[in-house]
Write an enzyme that holds these catalytic residues in place. Structure first.
Site, PDB file in Angstrom:
ATOM      1  N   THR A  93       4.309   6.989  -1.136  1.00  0.00           N
ATOM      2  CA  THR A  93       5.751   6.891  -1.394  1.00  0.00           C
ATOM      3  C   THR A  93       5.968   5.647  -2.254  1.00  0.00           C
ATOM      4  OG1 THR A  93       6.083   5.479   0.538  1.00  0.00           O
ATOM      5  CG2 THR A  93       6.349   7.844   0.896  1.00  0.00           C
ATOM      6  N   LEU A  94       7.215   5.411  -2.651  1.00  0.00           N
ATOM      7  CA  LEU A  94       7.493   4.210  -3.460  1.00  0.00           C
ATOM      8  C   LEU A  94       7.126   2.948  -2.694  1.00  0.00           C
ATOM      9  CD1 LEU A  94      10.888   4.941  -5.228  1.00  0.00           C
ATOM     10  CD2 LEU A  94       8.628   4.611  -6.278  1.00  0.00           C
TER      11      LEU A  94
ATOM     12  N   TYR B  74      -1.810  -5.320   4.285  1.00  0.00           N
ATOM     13  CA  TYR B  74      -0.523  -4.976   4.919  1.00  0.00           C
ATOM     14  C   TYR B  74       0.214  -6.261   5.304  1.00  0.00           C
ATOM     15  CZ  TYR B  74       2.706  -1.783   7.276  1.00  0.00           C
ATOM     16  OH  TYR B  74       3.816  -1.057   7.640  1.00  0.00           O
TER      17      TYR B  74
ATOM     18  N   LYS C 220       6.276  -4.864  11.801  1.00  0.00           N
ATOM     19  CA  LYS C 220       6.220  -3.576  12.514  1.00  0.00           C
ATOM     20  C   LYS C 220       6.005  -3.804  14.022  1.00  0.00           C
ATOM     21  CE  LYS C 220       6.776  -0.529   9.177  1.00  0.00           C
ATOM     22  NZ  LYS C 220       8.109   0.091   8.978  1.00  0.00           N
TER      23      LYS C 220
HETATM   24  P1  NAD Z   1      10.281   4.882   0.506  1.00  0.00           P
HETATM   25  O1  NAD Z   1      10.071   3.888  -0.589  1.00  0.00           O
HETATM   26  O2  NAD Z   1      10.451   6.288   0.114  1.00  0.00           O
HETATM   27  O3  NAD Z   1      11.469   4.453   1.465  1.00  0.00           O
HETATM   28  C1  NAD Z   1      11.733   3.112   1.803  1.00  0.00           C
HETATM   29  C2  NAD Z   1      13.241   3.018   1.906  1.00  0.00           C
HETATM   30  O4  NAD Z   1      13.625   1.718   2.365  1.00  0.00           O
HETATM   31  C3  NAD Z   1      13.932   3.245   0.546  1.00  0.00           C
HETATM   32  O5  NAD Z   1      14.846   4.300   0.662  1.00  0.00           O
HETATM   33  C4  NAD Z   1      14.663   1.927   0.303  1.00  0.00           C
HETATM   34  O6  NAD Z   1      15.886   2.119  -0.366  1.00  0.00           O
HETATM   35  C5  NAD Z   1      14.862   1.463   1.735  1.00  0.00           C
HETATM   36  N1  NAD Z   1      15.197   0.050   1.788  1.00  0.00           N
HETATM   37  C6  NAD Z   1      14.417  -1.028   1.483  1.00  0.00           C
HETATM   38  N2  NAD Z   1      15.151  -2.167   1.578  1.00  0.00           N
HETATM   39  C7  NAD Z   1      16.414  -1.783   1.966  1.00  0.00           C
HETATM   40  C8  NAD Z   1      17.614  -2.478   2.205  1.00  0.00           C
HETATM   41  N3  NAD Z   1      17.707  -3.811   2.057  1.00  0.00           N
HETATM   42  N4  NAD Z   1      18.711  -1.767   2.588  1.00  0.00           N
HETATM   43  C9  NAD Z   1      18.655  -0.429   2.731  1.00  0.00           C
HETATM   44  N5  NAD Z   1      17.547   0.296   2.493  1.00  0.00           N
HETATM   45  C10 NAD Z   1      16.436  -0.388   2.111  1.00  0.00           C
HETATM   46  O7  NAD Z   1       8.994   4.703   1.459  1.00  0.00           O
HETATM   47  P2  NAD Z   1       8.598   5.366   2.862  1.00  0.00           P
HETATM   48  O8  NAD Z   1       7.125   5.250   2.912  1.00  0.00           O
HETATM   49  O9  NAD Z   1       9.264   6.684   3.017  1.00  0.00           O
HETATM   50  O10 NAD Z   1       9.164   4.303   3.906  1.00  0.00           O
HETATM   51  C11 NAD Z   1      10.005   4.645   4.989  1.00  0.00           C
HETATM   52  C12 NAD Z   1       9.542   3.942   6.263  1.00  0.00           C
HETATM   53  O11 NAD Z   1       8.288   4.486   6.668  1.00  0.00           O
HETATM   54  C13 NAD Z   1       9.308   2.443   6.130  1.00  0.00           C
HETATM   55  O12 NAD Z   1       9.747   1.794   7.299  1.00  0.00           O
HETATM   56  C14 NAD Z   1       7.795   2.351   6.017  1.00  0.00           C
HETATM   57  O13 NAD Z   1       7.308   1.081   6.421  1.00  0.00           O
HETATM   58  C15 NAD Z   1       7.413   3.432   6.977  1.00  0.00           C
HETATM   59  N6  NAD Z   1       6.028   3.908   6.886  1.00  0.00           N
HETATM   60  C16 NAD Z   1       5.515   4.319   5.707  1.00  0.00           C
HETATM   61  C17 NAD Z   1       4.198   4.755   5.628  1.00  0.00           C
HETATM   62  C18 NAD Z   1       3.603   5.194   4.322  1.00  0.00           C
HETATM   63  O14 NAD Z   1       2.364   5.238   4.210  1.00  0.00           O
HETATM   64  N7  NAD Z   1       4.396   5.567   3.329  1.00  0.00           N
HETATM   65  C19 NAD Z   1       3.410   4.788   6.785  1.00  0.00           C
HETATM   66  C20 NAD Z   1       3.968   4.375   7.994  1.00  0.00           C
HETATM   67  C21 NAD Z   1       5.283   3.935   8.038  1.00  0.00           C
END
Ligand code: NAD
Length: 259
Positions: free
Chosen positions: A194-195, A156, A163
């Site tokens: 997710t992506l 990570y 974070k």
């Molecule tokens: P995701 O890939 O679906 O979404 C990430 C989003 O961030 C995308 O829509 C992307 O366009 C956006 N993004 C990145 N850089 C950007 C920029 N410069 N300007 C505008 N948008 C931008 O993945 P996700 O997992 O849904 O992530 C969403 C949030 O959840 C993130 O903060 C991630 O760290 C957090 N999160 C994810 C997980 C997991 O396991 N997937 C766990 C805990 C927290």
């Protein structure tokens, strides 16, 4: 009637139907919120427009949060539809791929550290600052965090410090905007495919491990995160601010369940 009836909420961070922000949009729509959406790249505009139709929304605005002028322009454009609104979901995180594997100290670079913090943490307060005067009383801001803020989790890497910064940001923004009746919280979510997550090395193994040891013995869903997000952005959560709420099946409270 839903518990978000009459609330206008801007959702950032949908890139696919797997996105956590998509689960949040579904839950908020079910509770009768009126929604608007942002997209990062022009190339994803059509896709987000189609997603927005599922939520009966025609408000789809560009915003790359690495560009300060994009954030200003976002709220200028939003004000043409909604002079005032009630909530913002920041579901955005980014670290360069080369930062998300290997030994942290050897891997981290100044450029990697800077861009990860700018997009994953600074952008939240930057958005809060730009929309402050547009928020109604009893509005709520929400962001997404991960346990890597508190524990050193393999691969990570620099996302962990980012974070941690984001969670501190939540407390400072909550304290700053609280007197205006605006609440600010984070959801610390368990791992979801997710992506963004697929950029983390061995993410599949993380999910398998998680299923074995988390108290509920399964991974969590974007619907579950969405339901918690809808609650936190509603007046039902009127006494909750500055918090990091875990939606992780209890992973953070358990240890050694593999024994
Ligand atoms: P995701 O890939 O679906 O979404 C990430 C989003 O961030 C995308 O829509 C992307 O366009 C956006 N993004 C990145 N850089 C950007 C920029 N410069 N300007 C505008 N948008 C931008 O993945 P996700 O997992 O849904 O992530 C969403 C949030 O959840 C993130 O903060 C991630 O760290 C957090 N999160 C994810 C997980 C997991 O396991 N997937 C766990 C805990 C927290």
């Amino acid at each position: 009637m839903g518990f978000l009836s009459g609330k206008r909420i801007l959702i950032s961070g949908i890139i696919s139907k797997l996105s956590i922000a998509y689960g949040i949009a579904e839950a908020m729509y079910k509770q009768k919120a009126e929604l608007a959406f942002t997209y990062q790249h022009i190339k994803s505009r059509n896709r987000i427009e189609n997603f927005a139709k599922n939520f009966n929304s025609k408000i789809i605005l560009p915003c790359d949060v690495s560009q300060d002028q994009d954030i200003k322009f976002l709220f200028f454009e939003l004000s043409k539809y909604w002079p005032k609104f009630d909530g913002l979901v920041h579901s955005i995180g980014f670290a360069p791929n080369n930062q998300l594997s290997g030994d942290y100290v050897n891997t981290v670079s100044y450029e990697g550290f800077e861009i990860t913090h700018k997009i994953s943490s600074y952008s939240f307060v930057s958005m809060a600052k730009e929309c402050r005067l547009m928020l109604n009383k009893n509005s709520a801001l929400l962001t997404l965090s991960y346990l890597g803020s508190k524990r050193a989790i393999a691969n990570y890497n620099v996302m962990g410090p980012a974070k941690a910064s984001l969670e501190a940001n939540v407390r400072y923004i909550a304290n700053s905007m609280g007197p205006e009746g605006i609440r600010v919280n984070a959801i610390s979510a368990g791992p979801v495919r997710t992506l963004a997550a697929s950029g983390i090395k061995n993410f599949r193994k993380i999910l398998e491990y998680y299923k074995k040891v988390t108290p509920i013995r399964r991974t969590i869903t974007i619907e579950e995160i969405g339901n918690a997000a809808a609650f936190l952005c509603s007046d039902l959560a009127s006494g909750i601010t500055g918090q990091v709420v875990y939606v992780d099946g209890g992973f953070n409270i358990a240890n050694m369940n593999e024994l």
